[in-house]
Design an enzyme around this catalytic site. Structure first.
Site: not given
Ligand SMILES: NC(=O)c1ccc[n+]([C@@H]2O[C@H](COP(=O)([O-])OP(=O)(O)OC[C@H]3O[C@@H](n4cnc5c(N)ncnc54)[C@H](OP(=O)(O)O)[C@@H]3O)[C@@H](O)[C@H]2O)c1
Length: 246
Positions: A15-16, A54, A77, A143, A177
């Site tokens: 996702r995401g 994981d 990611n 975080y 987003d």
């Molecule tokens: N969204 C933002 O505003 C933003 C801004 C800057 C940086 N980021 C970074 O971008 C990256 C992606 O985040 P996102 O925005 O796509 O967030 P998200 O929608 O919450 O997705 C997070 C992803 O990480 C996976 N994940 C979490 N813990 C894990 C683990 N132990 N092993 C394997 N997979 C794991 C989740 O899997 P599950 O579905 O199983 O939970 C999900 O696929 C992250 O590193 C985040 O910190 C995000």
């Protein structure tokens, strides 16, 4: 490095942003894209091969590195954000979970895949960091600490893998987003735009992506962060605390 013909693995691909990374890699003609996820059944993107992973499970990380030994592009990611303060949090659970995933999980992946990248010509590692690597926001304090640690590890891994020709790319972004930022009502960039920027950088051999204007401003302000970055955050935080105690 060229994406076309490469073999890539993306963590958190269900996702995401991870899903957008995987889709962009397929679109750019990667020969194989492994979509790693805790729930591999949720990896439904056409052309993406689901892999159960994981990143906080060292045995599984080692097994996936062995199974996917043809990887030349690793996209770290996966991440968690638990919106936790340093002092007000009830205990250290959120801080530990964020460090376990965002720092130790990413570090474990870099270590496990470094030999495969060397064997496959050097390749590249993309580490998904954050604007929060550069400063602390009390609303997501622990975080930020985990992303600052991951920024440090990214710089160190780049130094240590230079000899084998591995490009190590640090990606910093403000709000994107996705589910992670769903509760915040602010302008956000799209995950698709981040994916495009990141793989353009990989193909151009760039070591850093600053994905939006705010991230570029905060990074440029680091030498004067206590004058430029922290005062408005302090004001906002104090107002929030006063609102709670009123
Ligand atoms: N969204 C933002 O505003 C933003 C801004 C800057 C940086 N980021 C970074 O971008 C990256 C992606 O985040 P996102 O925005 O796509 O967030 P998200 O929608 O919450 O997705 C997070 C992803 O990480 C996976 N994940 C979490 N813990 C894990 C683990 N132990 N092993 C394997 N997979 C794991 C989740 O899997 P599950 O579905 O199983 O939970 C999900 O696929 C992250 O590193 C985040 O910190 C995000």
């Amino acid at each position: 490095m060229r994406i076309a013909g490469s073999v890539a693995l993306v963590t958190g691909a269900n996702r995401g942003l991870g899903r957008a990374y995987a889709r962009e890699l397929v679109g750019r003609g990667a020969a194989k894209v492994f979509g790693a996820a805790r729930q591999p059944g949720q990896v439904a993107e056409p052309g993406v091969i689901p892999v159960a992973l994981d990143i906080t499970d060292p045995q599984r990380v080692a097994a996936v590195a062995a199974e996917c030994a043809d990887v030349s592009l690793l996209v770290n990611n996966a991440g968690v954000m638990q919106a936790s303060t340093f002092i007000g949090a009830p205990n250290l659970a959120a801080a530990r979970a964020e460090m376990e995933t965002n720092y130790f999980g990413t570090l474990g992946m870099c270590r496990a895949f470094a030999p495969a990248l060397a064997a496959n010509g050097g390749g590249a590692i993309v580490n998904m960091l954050s604007i929060a690597s550069f400063y602390t926001n009390p609303f997501s304090a622990s975080y930020g600490a985990s992303k600052a640690a991951a920024w440090s590890l990214t710089n160190g891994v780049r130094l240590e893998l230079h000899h084998q020709g591995t490009l190590v790319v640090a990606v910093h972004a403000g709000f994107i987003d996705t589910d992670m930022a769903a509760l915040v009502d602010v302008p956000k960039i799209s995950p698709e735009s981040v994916a495009k920027m990141v793989f353009d950088a990989v193909e151009a051999g760039q070591i850093e992506v600053l994905a939006d204007e705010r991230t570029r401003t905060v990074k440029a302000s680091l030498p004067r962060d206590h004058e430029l970055t922290y005062p408005p955050i302090q004001e906002f935080w104090d107002a929030a605390v006063q609102g709670q105690t009123r």
